[in-house]
Every structure is written in structure tokens, then in C-alpha cells.
Design a protein around this motif. Structure first.
Motif, PDB file in Angstrom:
ATOM      1  N   SER A  87     -35.309  26.853  -0.291  1.00 30.51           N
ATOM      2  CA  SER A  87     -34.426  25.988  -1.069  1.00 30.51           C
ATOM      3  C   SER A  87     -35.114  25.636  -2.384  1.00 30.51           C
ATOM      4  CB  SER A  87     -34.153  24.707  -0.264  1.00 30.51           C
ATOM      5  OG  SER A  87     -33.769  23.666  -1.123  1.00 30.51           O
ATOM      6  N   ARG A  88     -34.364  25.639  -3.474  1.00 31.51           N
ATOM      7  CA  ARG A  88     -34.960  25.265  -4.759  1.00 31.51           C
ATOM      8  C   ARG A  88     -34.912  23.750  -4.976  1.00 31.51           C
ATOM      9  NH1 ARG A  88     -32.708  30.098  -8.291  1.00 31.51           N
ATOM     10  NH2 ARG A  88     -31.309  29.946  -6.542  1.00 31.51           N
ATOM     11  N   SER A  89     -34.066  23.089  -4.187  1.00 29.02           N
ATOM     12  CA  SER A  89     -33.923  21.648  -4.412  1.00 29.02           C
ATOM     13  C   SER A  89     -34.763  20.816  -3.445  1.00 29.02           C
ATOM     14  CB  SER A  89     -32.451  21.258  -4.288  1.00 29.02           C
ATOM     15  OG  SER A  89     -31.966  21.665  -3.035  1.00 29.02           O
ATOM     16  N   GLN A  90     -35.305  21.472  -2.417  1.00 31.04           N
ATOM     17  CA  GLN A  90     -36.032  20.734  -1.382  1.00 31.04           C
ATOM     18  C   GLN A  90     -37.346  21.447  -1.103  1.00 31.04           C
ATOM     19  OE1 GLN A  90     -33.332  20.911   1.947  1.00 31.04           O
ATOM     20  NE2 GLN A  90     -33.966  18.899   2.631  1.00 31.04           N
ATOM     21  N   ASP A  91     -38.419  20.700  -0.863  1.00 32.09           N
ATOM     22  CA  ASP A  91     -39.679  21.335  -0.498  1.00 32.09           C
ATOM     23  C   ASP A  91     -39.724  21.502   1.023  1.00 32.09           C
ATOM     24  OD1 ASP A  91     -42.170  22.285  -0.128  1.00 32.09           O
ATOM     25  OD2 ASP A  91     -43.229  20.485  -0.814  1.00 32.09           O
ATOM     26  N   ARG A  92     -39.598  22.732   1.459  1.00 26.12           N
ATOM     27  CA  ARG A  92     -39.579  22.986   2.899  1.00 26.12           C
ATOM     28  C   ARG A  92     -40.863  23.667   3.359  1.00 26.12           C
ATOM     29  NH1 ARG A  92     -33.617  24.934   4.444  1.00 26.12           N
ATOM     30  NH2 ARG A  92     -33.614  23.077   5.726  1.00 26.12           N
ATOM     31  N   SER A  93     -41.941  23.539   2.538  1.00 24.08           N
ATOM     32  CA  SER A  93     -43.169  24.260   2.901  1.00 24.08           C
ATOM     33  C   SER A  93     -43.797  23.751   4.196  1.00 24.08           C
ATOM     34  CB  SER A  93     -44.194  24.250   1.772  1.00 24.08           C
ATOM     35  OG  SER A  93     -44.056  23.149   0.959  1.00 24.08           O
ATOM     36  N   GLU A  94     -43.595  22.470   4.499  1.00 26.60           N
ATOM     37  CA  GLU A  94     -44.174  21.943   5.745  1.00 26.60           C
ATOM     38  C   GLU A  94     -43.554  22.627   6.971  1.00 26.60           C
ATOM     39  OE1 GLU A  94     -46.354  20.380   8.451  1.00 26.60           O
ATOM     40  OE2 GLU A  94     -46.879  20.431   6.311  1.00 26.60           O
ATOM     41  N   LEU A  95     -42.267  22.925   6.873  1.00 23.51           N
ATOM     42  CA  LEU A  95     -41.606  23.621   7.992  1.00 23.51           C
ATOM     43  C   LEU A  95     -42.121  25.060   8.122  1.00 23.51           C
ATOM     44  CD1 LEU A  95     -37.914  22.414   7.627  1.00 23.51           C
ATOM     45  CD2 LEU A  95     -39.390  22.065   9.620  1.00 23.51           C
ATOM     46  N   LEU A  96     -42.392  25.687   6.982  1.00 22.24           N
ATOM     47  CA  LEU A  96     -42.918  27.054   7.033  1.00 22.24           C
ATOM     48  C   LEU A  96     -44.339  27.043   7.627  1.00 22.24           C
ATOM     49  CD1 LEU A  96     -42.516  30.034   6.516  1.00 22.24           C
ATOM     50  CD2 LEU A  96     -43.235  29.678   4.134  1.00 22.24           C
ATOM     51  N   ALA A  97     -45.160  26.097   7.189  1.00 26.87           N
ATOM     52  CA  ALA A  97     -46.515  25.978   7.748  1.00 26.87           C
ATOM     53  C   ALA A  97     -46.448  25.718   9.251  1.00 26.87           C
ATOM     54  CB  ALA A  97     -47.267  24.850   7.044  1.00 26.87           C
ATOM     55  N   SER A  98     -45.478  24.915   9.656  1.00 23.80           N
ATOM     56  CA  SER A  98     -45.318  24.592  11.071  1.00 23.80           C
ATOM     57  C   SER A  98     -45.043  25.837  11.918  1.00 23.80           C
ATOM     58  CB  SER A  98     -44.187  23.571  11.225  1.00 23.80           C
ATOM     59  OG  SER A  98     -43.842  23.403  12.570  1.00 23.80           O
ATOM     60  N   CYS A  99     -44.310  26.794  11.377  1.00 17.30           N
ATOM     61  CA  CYS A  99     -44.051  28.045  12.114  1.00 17.30           C
ATOM     62  C   CYS A  99     -45.365  28.715  12.521  1.00 17.30           C
ATOM     63  CB  CYS A  99     -43.270  29.037  11.252  1.00 17.30           C
ATOM     64  SG  CYS A  99     -41.562  28.581  10.972  1.00 17.30           S
ATOM     65  N   TYR A 100     -46.316  28.758  11.571  1.00 17.46           N
ATOM     66  CA  TYR A 100     -47.601  29.403  11.857  1.00 17.46           C
ATOM     67  C   TYR A 100     -48.413  28.577  12.847  1.00 17.46           C
ATOM     68  CZ  TYR A 100     -46.422  32.683   8.211  1.00 17.46           C
ATOM     69  OH  TYR A 100     -45.786  33.659   7.482  1.00 17.46           O
ATOM     70  N   ARG A 101     -48.468  27.283  12.631  1.00 25.09           N
ATOM     71  CA  ARG A 101     -49.235  26.411  13.539  1.00 25.09           C
ATOM     72  C   ARG A 101     -48.666  26.441  14.956  1.00 25.09           C
ATOM     73  NH1 ARG A 101     -49.165  22.531   9.347  1.00 25.09           N
ATOM     74  NH2 ARG A 101     -47.380  21.542  10.332  1.00 25.09           N
ATOM     75  N   GLU A 102     -47.349  26.308  15.062  1.00 27.16           N
ATOM     76  CA  GLU A 102     -46.722  26.265  16.387  1.00 27.16           C
ATOM     77  C   GLU A 102     -46.836  27.606  17.097  1.00 27.16           C
ATOM     78  OE1 GLU A 102     -45.349  23.577  18.130  1.00 27.16           O
ATOM     79  OE2 GLU A 102     -46.557  22.634  16.581  1.00 27.16           O
ATOM     80  N   SER A 103     -46.739  28.703  16.352  1.00 26.55           N
ATOM     81  CA  SER A 103     -46.898  30.024  16.970  1.00 26.55           C
ATOM     82  C   SER A 103     -48.310  30.175  17.529  1.00 26.55           C
ATOM     83  CB  SER A 103     -46.627  31.133  15.948  1.00 26.55           C
ATOM     84  OG  SER A 103     -45.289  31.080  15.515  1.00 26.55           O
ATOM     85  N   LEU A 104     -49.304  29.695  16.790  1.00 25.62           N
ATOM     86  CA  LEU A 104     -50.685  29.782  17.271  1.00 25.62           C
ATOM     87  C   LEU A 104     -50.910  28.848  18.457  1.00 25.62           C
ATOM     88  CD1 LEU A 104     -52.569  30.156  13.882  1.00 25.62           C
ATOM     89  CD2 LEU A 104     -52.402  31.874  15.711  1.00 25.62           C
ATOM     90  N   ARG A 105     -50.220  27.720  18.461  1.00 25.44           N
ATOM     91  CA  ARG A 105     -50.337  26.808  19.610  1.00 25.44           C
ATOM     92  C   ARG A 105     -49.771  27.486  20.867  1.00 25.44           C
ATOM     93  NH1 ARG A 105     -47.488  23.415  22.114  1.00 25.44           N
ATOM     94  NH2 ARG A 105     -45.659  23.665  20.818  1.00 25.44           N
ATOM     95  N   VAL A 106     -48.620  28.143  20.732  1.00 22.34           N
ATOM     96  CA  VAL A 106     -48.039  28.870  21.864  1.00 22.34           C
ATOM     97  C   VAL A 106     -48.979  30.016  22.273  1.00 22.34           C
ATOM     98  CG1 VAL A 106     -46.109  30.343  22.578  1.00 22.34           C
ATOM     99  CG2 VAL A 106     -45.654  28.245  21.311  1.00 22.34           C
ATOM    100  N   ALA A 107     -49.530  30.717  21.295  1.00 22.42           N
ATOM    101  CA  ALA A 107     -50.470  31.813  21.587  1.00 22.42           C
ATOM    102  C   ALA A 107     -51.669  31.289  22.378  1.00 22.42           C
ATOM    103  CB  ALA A 107     -50.928  32.465  20.286  1.00 22.42           C
TER     104      ALA A 107
END
Ligand code: AR6
Length: 172
Positions: A87-107
Motif C-alpha cells: 500500500s502506498r498510503s499505509q506502512d505495512r512493513s511490520e506485517l511483512l516482517a512478521s511473515c518471516y518471523r512467524e514462519s521461522l517460529r513455526v519452523a
């Protein structure tokens, strides 16, 4: 942890866990998701259906991750995560970072020793590659995980060059 970059197709990676850039329906789609279900076969979708019926009636929320069998892929598990649409109007980088963190937590919870990631959200979800690569590398480097082998599987030369430049300390 060692981070390596591979130019290629994520469905060909011989790793413990392959991460899928899914959507919250968990019912498949295009891009990485389409390729994983095509090559992995129907077992993956069957398990996704069971997850929808049990834990994720409303779908898997953006930024979260869940594992299934890898079916016929040369991996033990697929970890499905849902990236944010850019999104250009919203900073959604925390959600993108969360994908990597949560995937590693599941791993970690599975005992996976090697994990292959695609560049989440940089295809159909429209994220600019340089921005997404910066977020991805920072999230993985800062993750509290015991996974020793993390691989980014990039689909084309430009994506690979972007990750390589950032990994070696370049500013782009
Ligand atoms: N191996 C590695 N990378 C790939 C492959 C592959 N086989 N195929 C595509 N890429 P995308 P998203 C790259 O669109 O942006 C689906 O419909 C691609 O070039 O797969 O998170 C889901 O169901 C791009 O750089 O994921 C969702 O609805 C990156 O992988 C939606 O797309 C991610 O592109 C998710 O969109």
C-alpha cells in the motif's frame, strides 16, 4: 545462522521447510502458491482445508504462518504465510516482517534445520523488490530462531541482484 541466496524455483529446493506466499483463504492461487500446490499435489490442499475447518474458519490472518505436509515436494513441510498487499498510503512493513518471523517460529516448533523463503509479497501483492528485500533480510537476521540454514529463493536475476547487494552490505 547462515543466509544464502539461490536463483531458481522454490518448489525444487531440498530443504526441511519451504515457505509459501499464500493468501488467507489457504485455498491456493497463482505465483509461488500455484507452483507449490501444482508440484506438491493434492495432499497439501487437503490439509489446508482441514486447517480452515478447524483453526482458521475466517482464514489465516496476514503476517501469520501455519505448516502442512509438503506432499510430493522434496521438503518435509510447507509453511504457509500471508504477506500484506503493498500500500502506498499505509506502512505495512511490520506485517511483512512478521511473515518471516512467524514462519521461522513455526519452523522452530517443527525442528526444521533448513528453510527456503520466496520474496513474499513482491509478485501479485505488488511490493517493490528493494523495499521488500530490506525488510526480509532484517527480519530474518533479527529473528530469535535456532534454524541454522535460511535460503532466499529468487525467481529472476533482478531479484537475486537486489538481495545480493543488500546481503553484502550495499545500500542499493
Ligand atoms: N519460485 C520462487 N519464486 C517465485 C516462484 C517460484 N516458483 N514463482 C513466483 N516467484 P507471488 P505474493 C516469485 O505472486 O506477491 C498468490 O495468488 C515472484 O516473482 O507468488 O506474496 C497467492 O495465493 C515474486 O518475486 O506472491 C496470493 O493470493 C515472489 O515470488 C498472492 O499470490 C512472490 O510472488 C500472494 O502474492
Amino acid at each position: 545462522m547462515e543466509i544464502t541466496l539461490v536463483l531458481g524455483d522454490i518448489t525444487e529446493q531440498e530443504v526441511d521447510a519451504v515457505v509459501n506466499a499464500a493468501n488467507s483463504s489457504l485455498m491456493g492461487g497463482g505465483g509461488v502458491d500455484g507452483a507449490i500446490h501444482r508440484r506438491g499435489g493434492p495432499e497439501i490442499l487437503e490439509e489446508c482445508r482441514r486447517l480452515r475447518a478447524s483453526r482458521y474458519g475466517k482464514g489465516l490472518p496476514t503476517g501469520q504462518a501455519v505448516a502442512t505436509t509438503a506432499g510430493r515436494l522434496p521438503a518435509r513441510w510447507v509453511i504457509h504465510t500471508v504477506g500484506p498487499v503493498h500500500s502506498r498510503s499505509q506502512d505495512r512493513s511490520e506485517l511483512l516482517a512478521s511473515c518471516y518471523r512467524e514462519s521461522l517460529r513455526v519452523a522452530d516448533s517443527l525442528g526444521a534445520r533448513s528453510v527456503a523463503f520466496p520474496a513474499i509479497s513482491t509478485g501479485i501483492y505488488g511490493w517493490p523488490m528493494d523495499d521488500a528485500a530490506r525488510i526480509a533480510l532484517e527480519a530474518v537476521r533479527q529473528a530469535e530462531t535456532s534454524v541454522p540454514d535460511v535460503r532466499f529463493v529468487l525467481f529472476d536475476d533482478r531479484a537475486h541482484a537486489t538481495f545480493a547487494s543488500l546481503l553484502s552490505g550495499g545500500d542499493l
